[in-house]
Design a protein around this motif. Structure first.
Motif, mmCIF file in Angstrom:
data_model
loop_
_atom_site.group_PDB
_atom_site.id
_atom_site.type_symbol
_atom_site.label_atom_id
_atom_site.label_comp_id
_atom_site.label_asym_id
_atom_site.label_seq_id
_atom_site.Cartn_x
_atom_site.Cartn_y
_atom_site.Cartn_z
ATOM 1 N N THR A 175 -8.614 -3.953 4.641
ATOM 2 C CA THR A 175 -8.879 -4.324 3.274
ATOM 3 C C THR A 175 -7.703 -4.484 2.351
ATOM 4 O OG1 THR A 175 -10.821 -3.059 3.571
ATOM 5 C CG2 THR A 175 -10.129 -3.368 1.395
ATOM 6 N N VAL A 176 -6.804 -3.859 2.535
ATOM 7 C CA VAL A 176 -5.585 -3.928 1.647
ATOM 8 C C VAL A 176 -4.744 -5.292 1.966
ATOM 9 C CG1 VAL A 176 -3.317 -2.985 0.823
ATOM 10 C CG2 VAL A 176 -5.392 -1.353 1.309
ATOM 11 N N SER A 177 -4.809 -5.487 3.212
ATOM 12 C CA SER A 177 -4.320 -6.688 3.691
ATOM 13 C C SER A 177 -4.974 -7.943 3.277
ATOM 14 C CB SER A 177 -4.184 -6.789 5.365
ATOM 15 O OG SER A 177 -3.556 -7.981 5.879
ATOM 16 N N GLN A 178 -6.184 -7.613 3.022
ATOM 17 C CA GLN A 178 -6.840 -8.922 2.440
ATOM 18 C C GLN A 178 -6.906 -9.041 1.199
ATOM 19 O OE1 GLN A 178 -11.075 -9.004 3.695
ATOM 20 N NE2 GLN A 178 -10.707 -8.034 5.694
ATOM 21 N N TYR A 179 -6.449 -8.010 0.421
ATOM 22 C CA TYR A 179 -6.229 -7.878 -0.978
ATOM 23 C C TYR A 179 -4.893 -8.615 -1.290
ATOM 24 C CZ TYR A 179 -5.557 -5.655 -5.712
ATOM 25 O OH TYR A 179 -5.407 -5.259 -6.779
ATOM 26 N N ASP B 297 9.631 3.333 9.227
ATOM 27 C CA ASP B 297 8.848 2.617 10.033
ATOM 28 C C ASP B 297 7.866 1.525 9.256
ATOM 29 O OD1 ASP B 297 10.186 3.545 12.531
ATOM 30 O OD2 ASP B 297 8.543 5.102 12.245
ATOM 31 N N PRO B 298 7.688 0.350 9.790
ATOM 32 C CA PRO B 298 6.840 -0.511 9.165
ATOM 33 C C PRO B 298 5.462 -0.155 9.129
ATOM 34 C CG PRO B 298 7.194 -1.504 11.299
ATOM 35 C CD PRO B 298 8.191 -0.278 11.061
ATOM 36 N N SER B 299 4.590 -0.228 8.174
ATOM 37 C CA SER B 299 3.276 0.276 8.048
ATOM 38 C C SER B 299 2.555 -1.277 8.629
ATOM 39 C CB SER B 299 2.617 0.133 6.628
ATOM 40 O OG SER B 299 2.619 -1.027 6.123
ATOM 41 N N PRO B 300 1.273 -1.097 8.867
ATOM 42 C CA PRO B 300 0.500 -2.554 9.223
ATOM 43 C C PRO B 300 0.613 -3.667 8.214
ATOM 44 C CG PRO B 300 -0.758 -0.527 9.553
ATOM 45 C CD PRO B 300 0.407 -0.290 8.920
ATOM 46 N N LEU B 301 0.992 -3.452 6.879
ATOM 47 C CA LEU B 301 1.158 -4.390 5.867
ATOM 48 C C LEU B 301 2.288 -5.232 5.871
ATOM 49 C CD1 LEU B 301 -0.368 -2.432 2.632
ATOM 50 C CD2 LEU B 301 -1.543 -4.052 4.135
ATOM 51 N N PRO C 220 -4.024 -2.158 -4.776
ATOM 52 C CA PRO C 220 -5.513 -1.735 -5.076
ATOM 53 C C PRO C 220 -5.436 -0.361 -5.330
ATOM 54 C CG PRO C 220 -4.747 -2.164 -2.635
ATOM 55 C CD PRO C 220 -3.653 -2.491 -3.292
ATOM 56 N N GLY C 221 -5.090 -0.222 -6.449
ATOM 57 C CA GLY C 221 -5.275 1.488 -6.982
ATOM 58 C C GLY C 221 -6.694 1.802 -7.416
ATOM 59 N N ASN C 222 -6.780 3.141 -8.006
ATOM 60 C CA ASN C 222 -7.844 3.647 -8.608
ATOM 61 C C ASN C 222 -9.408 3.199 -7.695
ATOM 62 O OD1 ASN C 222 -7.126 4.181 -11.222
ATOM 63 N ND2 ASN C 222 -6.460 1.738 -11.390
ATOM 64 N N ALA C 223 -8.953 3.465 -6.497
ATOM 65 C CA ALA C 223 -10.113 3.662 -5.457
ATOM 66 C C ALA C 223 -10.903 4.590 -5.675
ATOM 67 C CB ALA C 223 -9.594 3.128 -4.061
ATOM 68 N N ASN C 224 -12.051 4.569 -5.079
ATOM 69 C CA ASN C 224 -13.264 5.667 -5.096
ATOM 70 C C ASN C 224 -13.761 5.705 -3.736
ATOM 71 O OD1 ASN C 224 -14.792 7.896 -5.984
ATOM 72 N ND2 ASN C 224 -15.941 6.557 -7.272
ATOM 73 N N CYS D 34 -1.221 4.875 -2.470
ATOM 74 C CA CYS D 34 -1.142 5.251 -1.191
ATOM 75 C C CYS D 34 -1.650 4.501 0.015
ATOM 76 C CB CYS D 34 -2.032 6.657 -1.370
ATOM 77 S SG CYS D 34 -3.674 6.206 -2.020
ATOM 78 N N ASN D 35 -2.108 3.385 -0.244
ATOM 79 C CA ASN D 35 -2.443 2.677 0.754
ATOM 80 C C ASN D 35 -1.807 1.107 0.726
ATOM 81 O OD1 ASN D 35 -5.386 3.960 -0.316
ATOM 82 N ND2 ASN D 35 -5.213 3.829 2.073
ATOM 83 N N SER D 36 -0.706 0.994 0.179
ATOM 84 C CA SER D 36 -0.178 -0.197 -0.094
ATOM 85 C C SER D 36 1.422 -0.227 0.364
ATOM 86 C CB SER D 36 -0.368 -0.710 -1.479
ATOM 87 O OG SER D 36 0.449 0.526 -2.381
ATOM 88 N N TYR D 37 2.038 0.764 0.823
ATOM 89 C CA TYR D 37 3.283 0.659 1.145
ATOM 90 C C TYR D 37 3.626 -0.083 2.316
ATOM 91 C CZ TYR D 37 1.952 4.517 4.362
ATOM 92 O OH TYR D 37 1.160 5.374 5.235
ATOM 93 N N LEU D 38 4.874 -0.817 2.469
ATOM 94 C CA LEU D 38 5.236 -1.330 3.463
ATOM 95 C C LEU D 38 5.928 -0.860 4.579
ATOM 96 C CD1 LEU D 38 6.332 -4.729 1.409
ATOM 97 C CD2 LEU D 38 4.186 -4.341 2.421
ATOM 98 N N ILE D 39 6.744 0.248 4.315
ATOM 99 C CA ILE D 39 7.647 0.988 5.072
ATOM 100 C C ILE D 39 7.211 2.406 4.916
ATOM 101 C CG2 ILE D 39 10.066 1.708 5.680
ATOM 102 C CD1 ILE D 39 10.798 -1.372 5.165
ATOM 103 N N ASP D 40 6.986 3.278 5.734
ATOM 104 C CA ASP D 40 6.840 4.564 5.535
ATOM 105 C C ASP D 40 7.891 5.503 5.610
ATOM 106 O OD1 ASP D 40 7.746 5.259 8.119
ATOM 107 O OD2 ASP D 40 5.613 5.361 9.065
#
Length: 274
Positions: A215-219, A261-265, A202-206, A251-257
């Motif tokens: 939100t990204v998880s639902q996407y 460590d795991p992201s919430p995704l 989900p890029g190009n967010a404003n 920037c909001n869609s990575y699985l591992i930081d």
């Protein structure tokens, strides 16, 4: 899509990059209700697939921007400079099942990656068309702008549209409805083959990077469920497996930081059910 670190790796033209990996079953279904090999992931610069991919138990395969043959990797002939290595690979003793071809030739990432006109790309791919090996299936070039005429002009110049097993699209729409619409519009134009979505987030967010994890998880869950229901989408590659900087599309869609460590995704990704 490329990070600055990946661009350094890509400068090593002609080298085959491979990452050691512990034993793993590749190509297994991520969930009983998902098509086989449907769920996949993209690694960008700075990734360590040998340690990170095993954490992504929902994924069948991964890609990055090189001709590599690590376990689970689908190699990519990203640039014209990769063509000789691609020809060698598909004609070698262990040809890959699939090979991705030119990556975003209509766009220079960070002003560093090379661009090609459709005519230049049609010329550059000729050695692969002439010696494609016996078993590899080829995935069509992908543009940064799926609405451009680049692909139409490329196919006209090379006469090679029938050469490819599947078409290819990158999608960075900020909401799932827009993403579905963009994919459908592309398929309406190129409808005679399966489609691979080899980058989606989900890029190009404003404003940029403003989407919540929820939100990204639902996407993510929505796009995989919708994609599996279409019948003509063969694979979807989530971008990105690893966190990278200076790219608002992921920037909001990575699985591992960056600390590995795991992201919430990650839990959502590993639990996807189509």
């Amino acid at each position: 899509m490329f990070s600055s670190t990946q661009l350094v790796l890509l400068s090593l033209a002609g080298h085959v990059l491979a990452f050691p990996s512990p034993p793993r079953v590749v190509g297994s279904r991520a969930a009983d209700t998902c098509p086989a090999d449907f769920i996949n992931v993209v690694f960008n610069g700075g990734a360590d697939p040998s340690s990170q991919f095993p954490q992504m138990t929902g994924a069948s395969n991964w890609l990055t921007f090189s001709i590599g043959t690590a376990l689970g990797q689908i190699p990519m002939m990203a640039f014209a400079s990769d063509v000789p290595a691609a020809v060698q690979l598909v004609n070698g003793p262990n040809p890959p099942e699939y090979l991705l071809t030119f990556n975003e030739p209509d766009f220079s990432y960070a002003g560093v990656t090379p661009t090609m006109s459709p005519q230049d790309a049609a010329s550059a791919i000729q050695p692969l068309l002439a010696t494609p090996g016996l078993s590899t299936k080829f995935i069509a070039p992908v543009t940064a702008d799926p609405t451009s005429s680049w692909l139409t002009d490329f196919y006209a110049a090379c006469g090679c549209q029938s050469f490819f097993h599947a078409y290819n699209i990158h999608v960075y729409q900020p909401d799932i409805g827009s993403a579905e619409s963009e994919i459908t519009t592309f398929h309406d134009k190129f409808y005679d083959k399966p489609l691979w979505v080899t980058e989606i987030a989900p890029g190009n967010a404003n404003p940029p990077c403003s989407l919540s994890w929820d939100t990204v998880s639902q996407y993510m869950t929505g796009i995989y469920s919708w994609g599996a229901a279409q019948g003509w989408i063969e694979r979807i590659f989530w971008n990105t497996g690893n966190q990278i900087s200076n790219d608002n599309n992921v920037c909001n869609s990575y699985l591992i930081d960056t600390n590995n460590d795991p992201s919430p995704l990650l839990a959502t990704f590993n639990g996807l059910k189509c």
